[in-house]
Design an enzyme around this catalytic site. Sequence first.
Site, PDB file in Angstrom:
ATOM      1  N   ALA A  13     -11.643   6.594  54.724  1.00  0.00           N
ATOM      2  CA  ALA A  13     -11.003   5.291  54.536  1.00  0.00           C
ATOM      3  C   ALA A  13     -11.193   4.728  53.132  1.00  0.00           C
ATOM      4  CB  ALA A  13     -11.550   4.299  55.562  1.00  0.00           C
ATOM      5  N   ARG A  18     -11.792   6.682  41.529  1.00  0.00           N
ATOM      6  CA  ARG A  18     -12.110   7.538  40.378  1.00  0.00           C
ATOM      7  C   ARG A  18     -11.145   8.716  40.212  1.00  0.00           C
ATOM      8  NH1 ARG A  18     -18.314   7.867  42.279  1.00  0.00           N
ATOM      9  NH2 ARG A  18     -17.315   7.226  44.233  1.00  0.00           N
ATOM     10  N   THR A  84     -19.197   2.638  53.718  1.00  0.00           N
ATOM     11  CA  THR A  84     -19.343   3.745  54.671  1.00  0.00           C
ATOM     12  C   THR A  84     -19.999   3.272  55.973  1.00  0.00           C
ATOM     13  OG1 THR A  84     -21.363   4.287  53.463  1.00  0.00           O
ATOM     14  CG2 THR A  84     -19.420   5.612  52.969  1.00  0.00           C
ATOM     15  N   ASN A 234     -15.217  13.122  43.698  1.00  0.00           N
ATOM     16  CA  ASN A 234     -14.909  11.732  43.369  1.00  0.00           C
ATOM     17  C   ASN A 234     -13.907  11.621  42.234  1.00  0.00           C
ATOM     18  OD1 ASN A 234     -16.798  10.506  45.265  1.00  0.00           O
ATOM     19  ND2 ASN A 234     -18.339  11.452  43.966  1.00  0.00           N
ATOM     20  N   ARG A 339      13.377  33.576  46.042  1.00  0.00           N
ATOM     21  CA  ARG A 339      13.421  32.227  46.618  1.00  0.00           C
ATOM     22  C   ARG A 339      13.503  32.289  48.141  1.00  0.00           C
ATOM     23  NH1 ARG A 339      18.202  29.943  43.494  1.00  0.00           N
ATOM     24  NH2 ARG A 339      17.906  28.241  44.975  1.00  0.00           N
ATOM     25  N   TYR A 372      21.692  38.005  39.965  1.00  0.00           N
ATOM     26  CA  TYR A 372      21.467  36.892  40.892  1.00  0.00           C
ATOM     27  C   TYR A 372      22.129  37.239  42.221  1.00  0.00           C
ATOM     28  CZ  TYR A 372      21.887  32.632  43.488  1.00  0.00           C
ATOM     29  OH  TYR A 372      21.819  31.729  44.512  1.00  0.00           O
ATOM     30  N   ASN A 383      23.229  50.264  45.954  1.00  0.00           N
ATOM     31  CA  ASN A 383      22.731  50.026  44.599  1.00  0.00           C
ATOM     32  C   ASN A 383      23.661  49.055  43.905  1.00  0.00           C
ATOM     33  OD1 ASN A 383      20.725  51.122  42.426  1.00  0.00           O
ATOM     34  ND2 ASN A 383      22.708  50.905  41.426  1.00  0.00           N
ATOM     35  N   ASN A 392      28.137  32.303  44.548  1.00  0.00           N
ATOM     36  CA  ASN A 392      28.089  31.846  45.945  1.00  0.00           C
ATOM     37  C   ASN A 392      28.509  30.387  46.109  1.00  0.00           C
ATOM     38  OD1 ASN A 392      25.762  31.157  44.496  1.00  0.00           O
ATOM     39  ND2 ASN A 392      24.558  30.912  46.354  1.00  0.00           N
TER      40      ASN A 392
END
Length: 489
Positions: A13, A18, A84, A234, A339, A372, A383, A392
Amino acid sequence: MSENELAIVILAAGQGTRMRSRTPKVLHEIGGRSLVGHVITTAERLEATHIEVVVRHEREAVVSHLTAHFPSVAIVEQDEIPGTGRAVEAAVAALPGDYDGDVLVLSGDVPLLDEHTLADLIAAHRASGAAATVLSARLPDPTGYGRVIRDADGTVSRIVEQKDASADEAAVSEINSGVYVFRAASLRDTLPRIGTDNAQGEKYLTDVIGLLRAAGAPVAATIAPDARLTEGVNDRVQLSEVARVLNARIVRHWQREGVTVMDPATTWIDDTVTLAPDVTILPNTFLLRSTTVSTGAVIGPDTTLSDCEVGEDAVIKRADGNLAVIGAGATVGPWAYLRPNTQLGEGGKIGTFVETKNSQIGAGSKVPHLSYVGDTTIGTGVNLGAGAITANYDDIAKHRTEIGDEVHTGSHNVFVAPVTIGAGAKTGAGAVIRKDVPAGALALSVAPQRNVEGWVEKNRQGTRAAEVANDARHAQKAADGGQGQEEDR
Ligand code: UD1
Ligand code: CA
């Protein structure tokens, strides 16, 4: 309820000032998991009847992370009182009223502690019958941590925060790791009595130790055998240090499982990755998220694979892959970009300067150079010539290219999708394929070549090109004449 029951409270929490980040501290990632995710994963390996995570700062982000990834933990809200101690008070209030087992408190920003260290801490706590047991550590540089203050006879008397410590106390090298086991009743007795009269104006959980001791209850500290595991995050410096320690642990684990890692210092493997024996990893390689690699595969150098599946004996060199499946015996790279939803079949090849996306490339098929391939289905034994481009996208929608088995295409082709190339077909160099090609056909789309003889000598007179062209033409004439068989070119 049994005395040996365990509840685990994870503190998440705090503000994490920092870090200087828009991301809540406990959501910063190392080794493919958030800081708090590491703590929860470890907590889940202990036998606990309750796991609670206390939230407040950046509540929405933390809660949505928890519900997405750790739906079984209970979320407890801390109120506006900081510290805490207040966080644990909220967590204890959320336990069943008759819960009288132990409470293990973990910090959401101490990600390296393993279940063995914690199990040993719990066992020591139960064996000694202490009301509270602190996991402490001896650090060469204790700066920033709370210090464990012991009496002359060595018994723990209290914990003092760095900001509240005297010079003598600050010189103590035994630190509080922020991890403790308490008897639930001890927390219920002491937490309501803690104030905020300290340097940070917070309710410190650490004050529980001094209060218990003052009330005559036994408190103890167990020194962690490996101090590095207690390191808290921290700031960003500690984030990278802790990431390095975690990574070294992961790399060593896989080395012991039979993986060759040539350079552990430049090999980064997420906690969530699975590797088979006899995988080889070359320098500068990142294996991330849910990536799995089968036996015999060689990955790297200079390769990043995220959420990828690599088949047996595949070789991947200088590549970047995300959500790709690479078949057994396939080769990728050098310099390839795979991708999402790239599927390369067994023995296939995605070669040099090739980008692929949402494409299935069949067994034994090759896309070797400068290409591509997107939204494409490629059969087996295909091939694609150098410089193949699937066009595309027509500015409105994406379309698919279908290439049948055993198709061999010429260099520098453009496939204007949607388009289908039938099985066994061939295409000429430089072809722009806009219409479907029937199976077995040869598709040509480039106008026949026409040579304009003598053009350079006529139009570039006086240049070096014209000079050498003239020499070459005369030499050719003499040679042809000498053999008495001049041809019509
Ligand atoms: C704390 C301890 C310190 C110990 C160090 C170990 C206290 C007072 N100090 O200091 O003795 O050496 O951990 O790493 O406990 N949190 C909340 N609610 C809050 C404040 C913090 O849930 O109101 C959470 C944070 O999200 C974090 C953990 O508690 O996960 C520790 O908080 P942090 O502010 O980092 O405490 P430290 O100053 O490191
Ligand atoms: Ca901390």
